[in-house]
Scaffold this motif. Structure first.
Motif, PDB file in Angstrom:
ATOM      1  N   MET A  94       0.830  -1.233  -0.011  1.00  0.00           N
ATOM      2  CA  MET A  94      -0.126  -0.146  -0.148  1.00  0.00           C
ATOM      3  C   MET A  94       0.909   1.362   0.242  1.00  0.00           C
ATOM      4  O   MET A  94       0.395   2.187  -0.061  1.00  0.00           O
ATOM      5  CB  MET A  94      -0.787   0.104   1.255  1.00  0.00           C
ATOM      6  CG  MET A  94      -1.834  -1.092   1.133  1.00  0.00           C
ATOM      7  SD  MET A  94      -2.976  -0.901   2.817  1.00  0.00           S
ATOM      8  CE  MET A  94      -3.537  -2.468   2.791  1.00  0.00           C
ATOM      9  N   GLY A  95       2.056   1.134   0.321  1.00  0.00           N
ATOM     10  CA  GLY A  95       2.813   2.173  -0.025  1.00  0.00           C
ATOM     11  C   GLY A  95       3.564   2.498   1.507  1.00  0.00           C
ATOM     12  O   GLY A  95       4.297   3.570   1.629  1.00  0.00           O
ATOM     13  N   ALA A  96       3.238   1.948   2.641  1.00  0.00           N
ATOM     14  CA  ALA A  96       3.602   2.404   3.960  1.00  0.00           C
ATOM     15  C   ALA A  96       5.312   2.184   3.989  1.00  0.00           C
ATOM     16  O   ALA A  96       5.764   1.217   3.203  1.00  0.00           O
ATOM     17  CB  ALA A  96       3.122   1.521   5.095  1.00  0.00           C
ATOM     18  N   HIS A  97       5.930   3.345   4.445  1.00  0.00           N
ATOM     19  CA  HIS A  97       7.455   3.136   4.462  1.00  0.00           C
ATOM     20  C   HIS A  97       8.101   1.987   5.235  1.00  0.00           C
ATOM     21  O   HIS A  97       7.551   1.766   6.284  1.00  0.00           O
ATOM     22  CB  HIS A  97       7.744   4.297   5.256  1.00  0.00           C
ATOM     23  CG  HIS A  97       9.286   4.398   4.706  1.00  0.00           C
ATOM     24  ND1 HIS A  97      10.403   3.946   5.038  1.00  0.00           N
ATOM     25  CD2 HIS A  97      10.139   5.614   3.849  1.00  0.00           C
ATOM     26  CE1 HIS A  97      11.699   4.181   4.621  1.00  0.00           C
ATOM     27  NE2 HIS A  97      11.302   5.349   3.699  1.00  0.00           N
ATOM     28  N   PRO A  98       8.682   1.096   4.386  1.00  0.00           N
ATOM     29  CA  PRO A  98       9.352  -0.156   5.000  1.00  0.00           C
ATOM     30  C   PRO A  98      10.018   0.049   6.448  1.00  0.00           C
ATOM     31  O   PRO A  98       9.959  -0.743   7.294  1.00  0.00           O
ATOM     32  CB  PRO A  98       9.952  -0.856   4.100  1.00  0.00           C
ATOM     33  CG  PRO A  98      10.534   0.279   3.130  1.00  0.00           C
ATOM     34  CD  PRO A  98       9.447   1.396   3.110  1.00  0.00           C
ATOM     35  N   PHE A  99      10.737   1.303   6.570  1.00  0.00           N
ATOM     36  CA  PHE A  99      11.612   1.506   7.711  1.00  0.00           C
ATOM     37  C   PHE A  99      10.705   1.646   8.793  1.00  0.00           C
ATOM     38  O   PHE A  99      11.097   1.155   9.943  1.00  0.00           O
ATOM     39  CB  PHE A  99      12.752   2.583   7.609  1.00  0.00           C
ATOM     40  CG  PHE A  99      13.567   2.276   6.539  1.00  0.00           C
ATOM     41  CD1 PHE A  99      14.095   1.112   6.174  1.00  0.00           C
ATOM     42  CD2 PHE A  99      14.114   3.146   5.627  1.00  0.00           C
ATOM     43  CE1 PHE A  99      15.057   0.779   5.388  1.00  0.00           C
ATOM     44  CE2 PHE A  99      15.030   3.003   4.813  1.00  0.00           C
ATOM     45  CZ  PHE A  99      15.425   1.793   4.590  1.00  0.00           C
ATOM     46  N   LEU A 100       9.581   2.224   8.764  1.00  0.00           N
ATOM     47  CA  LEU A 100       8.416   2.504   9.678  1.00  0.00           C
ATOM     48  C   LEU A 100       7.996   1.170  10.185  1.00  0.00           C
ATOM     49  O   LEU A 100       7.973   0.828  11.414  1.00  0.00           O
ATOM     50  CB  LEU A 100       7.285   3.690   9.307  1.00  0.00           C
ATOM     51  CG  LEU A 100       7.969   5.150   9.286  1.00  0.00           C
ATOM     52  CD1 LEU A 100       6.779   5.606   8.492  1.00  0.00           C
ATOM     53  CD2 LEU A 100       8.573   5.583  10.376  1.00  0.00           C
TER      54      LEU A 100
ATOM     55  N   PHE B  99       7.599  -3.043  14.164  1.00  0.00           N
ATOM     56  CA  PHE B  99       7.512  -4.576  14.280  1.00  0.00           C
ATOM     57  C   PHE B  99       8.800  -5.307  15.086  1.00  0.00           C
ATOM     58  O   PHE B  99       8.317  -6.162  15.772  1.00  0.00           O
ATOM     59  CB  PHE B  99       7.204  -5.132  13.015  1.00  0.00           C
ATOM     60  CG  PHE B  99       5.739  -4.883  12.250  1.00  0.00           C
ATOM     61  CD1 PHE B  99       4.987  -3.708  12.592  1.00  0.00           C
ATOM     62  CD2 PHE B  99       5.122  -5.858  11.469  1.00  0.00           C
ATOM     63  CE1 PHE B  99       3.726  -3.709  12.067  1.00  0.00           C
ATOM     64  CE2 PHE B  99       3.766  -5.480  11.038  1.00  0.00           C
ATOM     65  CZ  PHE B  99       3.129  -4.448  11.428  1.00  0.00           C
ATOM     66  N   ILE B 100       9.701  -4.642  15.001  1.00  0.00           N
ATOM     67  CA  ILE B 100      11.031  -5.070  15.731  1.00  0.00           C
ATOM     68  C   ILE B 100      10.554  -5.053  17.132  1.00  0.00           C
ATOM     69  O   ILE B 100      10.817  -5.749  17.943  1.00  0.00           O
ATOM     70  CB  ILE B 100      12.261  -4.750  15.375  1.00  0.00           C
ATOM     71  CG1 ILE B 100      12.611  -4.996  14.074  1.00  0.00           C
ATOM     72  CG2 ILE B 100      13.292  -4.659  16.615  1.00  0.00           C
ATOM     73  CD1 ILE B 100      14.104  -4.286  13.390  1.00  0.00           C
TER      74      ILE B 100
ATOM     75  N   SER C 189      16.552 -13.068  13.647  1.00  0.00           N
ATOM     76  CA  SER C 189      15.756 -13.717  12.941  1.00  0.00           C
ATOM     77  C   SER C 189      14.262 -13.065  12.590  1.00  0.00           C
ATOM     78  O   SER C 189      13.827 -13.368  11.564  1.00  0.00           O
ATOM     79  CB  SER C 189      15.470 -15.289  13.757  1.00  0.00           C
ATOM     80  OG  SER C 189      14.774 -14.710  14.948  1.00  0.00           O
ATOM     81  N   TYR C 190      13.970 -12.078  13.428  1.00  0.00           N
ATOM     82  CA  TYR C 190      12.873 -11.584  13.012  1.00  0.00           C
ATOM     83  C   TYR C 190      13.183 -10.739  11.723  1.00  0.00           C
ATOM     84  O   TYR C 190      12.309 -10.745  10.804  1.00  0.00           O
ATOM     85  CB  TYR C 190      12.078 -10.510  14.133  1.00  0.00           C
ATOM     86  CG  TYR C 190      11.030 -10.125  13.705  1.00  0.00           C
ATOM     87  CD1 TYR C 190       9.711 -10.610  13.477  1.00  0.00           C
ATOM     88  CD2 TYR C 190      10.979  -8.765  12.967  1.00  0.00           C
ATOM     89  CE1 TYR C 190       8.613 -10.072  12.830  1.00  0.00           C
ATOM     90  CE2 TYR C 190       9.763  -8.112  12.577  1.00  0.00           C
ATOM     91  CZ  TYR C 190       8.812  -8.725  12.399  1.00  0.00           C
ATOM     92  OH  TYR C 190       7.723  -8.262  11.748  1.00  0.00           O
TER      93      TYR C 190
END
Length: 120
Positions: A75-81, A86-87, A99-100
């Motif tokens: 959807m375009g959410a920034h992968p770094f965010l 999520f980390i 591993s995550y």
């Protein structure tokens, strides 16, 4: 669809440890609360100013509630965010170092260039 609103959610939740835990434990409740109370607040303005029209689409809401970083990326959410948030939520569940992060990347491996636009 608003990549701005997705990124704003990810950014603001990631910066508050209490919100991170609420998002981990009750994603539907946190997403609903955030959308109702925070989505229209002007970023970095504490009081007095707000917009009135920002809301998640059903697909955005479902991806956020489902912790679906692959759908969010599409959807375009920034992968770094998504990665940093999520980390904070899920790295503790993975005993092996990195591993995550490796699983996160593997789940996105089917994407090829050009990636979805992450500009806001």
């Amino acid at each position: 669809m608003s990549t701005y609103l997705l990124d704003k959610f990810l950014y603001t939740v990631d910066r508050d440890p209490d919100l991170v835990e609420r998002y981990r434990e009750d994603p539907a409740g946190l997403v609903a609360w955030w959308e109702a109370t925070q989505a229209n607040r002007i970023l970095n303005v504490t009081d007095g100013e707000a917009s009135t029209w920002l809301a998640f689409t059903d697909a955005e809401r479902a991806a956020l509630v489902g912790h679906d970083h692959v759908a969010l990326f599409a959807m375009g959410a920034h992968p770094f965010l998504t990665l940093t948030l999520f980390i904070a939520m899920f790295e503790r569940d993975h005993p092996e170092p990195l591993s995550y992060q490796k699983g996160y990347g593997a789940a996105l491996a089917h994407f090829s260039l050009p990636y979805p636009d992450i500009a806001t």
